[in-house]
Design an enzyme around this catalytic site. Sequence first.
Site, PDB file in Angstrom:
ATOM      1  CG  HIS A  23      -1.982  -0.955   1.325  1.00  0.00           C
ATOM      2  ND1 HIS A  23      -2.103  -1.838   2.370  1.00  0.00           N
ATOM      3  CD2 HIS A  23      -3.045  -1.195   0.511  1.00  0.00           C
ATOM      4  CE1 HIS A  23      -3.188  -2.586   2.194  1.00  0.00           C
ATOM      5  NE2 HIS A  23      -3.779  -2.222   1.079  1.00  0.00           N
ATOM      6  CE  LYS A  48     -12.862  -6.543   0.992  1.00  0.00           C
ATOM      7  NZ  LYS A  48     -11.496  -6.155   0.673  1.00  0.00           N
ATOM      8  NE  ARG A 101      -2.944  -6.912  -4.481  1.00  0.00           N
ATOM      9  CZ  ARG A 101      -3.712  -7.065  -3.426  1.00  0.00           C
ATOM     10  NH1 ARG A 101      -3.197  -7.439  -2.311  1.00  0.00           N
ATOM     11  NH2 ARG A 101      -5.005  -6.847  -3.496  1.00  0.00           N
TER      12      ARG A 101
HETATM   13  P1  ADP Z   1      -9.984  -3.053  -0.686  1.00  0.00           P
HETATM   14  O1  ADP Z   1     -10.868  -3.705   0.331  1.00  0.00           O
HETATM   15  O2  ADP Z   1     -10.516  -1.726  -1.163  1.00  0.00           O
HETATM   16  O3  ADP Z   1      -9.549  -3.942  -1.820  1.00  0.00           O
HETATM   17  P2  ADP Z   1      -7.211  -3.194   0.222  1.00  0.00           P
HETATM   18  O4  ADP Z   1      -6.610  -2.514   1.406  1.00  0.00           O
HETATM   19  O5  ADP Z   1      -7.159  -4.670   0.172  1.00  0.00           O
HETATM   20  O6  ADP Z   1      -8.689  -2.635   0.154  1.00  0.00           O
HETATM   21  O7  ADP Z   1      -6.536  -2.643  -1.115  1.00  0.00           O
HETATM   22  C1  ADP Z   1      -6.636  -1.283  -1.480  1.00  0.00           C
HETATM   23  C2  ADP Z   1      -6.025  -1.112  -2.855  1.00  0.00           C
HETATM   24  O8  ADP Z   1      -4.628  -1.357  -2.783  1.00  0.00           O
HETATM   25  C3  ADP Z   1      -6.564  -2.100  -3.908  1.00  0.00           C
HETATM   26  O9  ADP Z   1      -6.609  -1.431  -5.147  1.00  0.00           O
HETATM   27  C4  ADP Z   1      -5.515  -3.196  -3.918  1.00  0.00           C
HETATM   28  O10 ADP Z   1      -5.485  -3.865  -5.169  1.00  0.00           O
HETATM   29  C5  ADP Z   1      -4.257  -2.364  -3.700  1.00  0.00           C
HETATM   30  N1  ADP Z   1      -3.173  -3.141  -3.120  1.00  0.00           N
HETATM   31  C6  ADP Z   1      -3.175  -3.875  -1.990  1.00  0.00           C
HETATM   32  N2  ADP Z   1      -1.964  -4.440  -1.780  1.00  0.00           N
HETATM   33  C7  ADP Z   1      -1.176  -4.049  -2.812  1.00  0.00           C
HETATM   34  C8  ADP Z   1       0.189  -4.313  -3.194  1.00  0.00           C
HETATM   35  N3  ADP Z   1       0.961  -5.119  -2.492  1.00  0.00           N
HETATM   36  N4  ADP Z   1       0.660  -3.713  -4.313  1.00  0.00           N
HETATM   37  C9  ADP Z   1      -0.138  -2.916  -5.056  1.00  0.00           C
HETATM   38  N5  ADP Z   1      -1.433  -2.649  -4.773  1.00  0.00           N
HETATM   39  C10 ADP Z   1      -1.945  -3.199  -3.655  1.00  0.00           C
END
Ligand code: ADP
Length: 169
Positions: A23, A48, A101
Amino acid sequence: MTENNIQKIGIYPGSFDPITKGHLHIIRRASKLVDHLIIAVPDNTHNKSHMFSWDERVAMVKADLATMTGQHCEITVEKFDGLLVDYARAKGADCVYRGLRAISDFEYEFQMTGMNYALAPDVETVFLMASGQWQFVSSSFVKEIARLGGDVSEFLTPATAEKLRSKLQ
Ligand code: ADP
């Protein structure tokens, strides 16, 4: 700032349950593209189940940003509830950033972008590809590994890793 002195505002929404270095990498890169980046943390407990509460997730993002270096613009962290496109409009945002990803992210993100575009064609969604080192890092895997006793310190800041440790105790 653009030619007309209009601030370009971007939103990076996410559950951040918890925030990972993946992130943070997306945040740093998105901060190059706008004048003000809003990290928007939704409640969405209705669809969620989160390990951390809304307040805890916001606090972890704020704490990690406070120690982050290399950001290129003003970055703020906010809670939001309701539709992302409504929130984006209320903030006067030009675009929403999401990270991509593997192909597994694509289907969900594709559908969400399509729905958001139908609701608000004026709000663009921009995808940043995960970079090599962070491609396989996800909050869910980090939680799973930590639950099973694995070391996740490589994927989280020390402060967030500590929060996860205490949560699991
Ligand atoms: P959500 O519930 O909105 O998917 P997340 O916290 O899981 O929330 O992810 C937020 C955003 O960050 C999403 O677009 C996800 O694909 C992206 N994301 C999460 N981890 C990574 C990573 N390691 N590299 C790039 N993008 C990421």
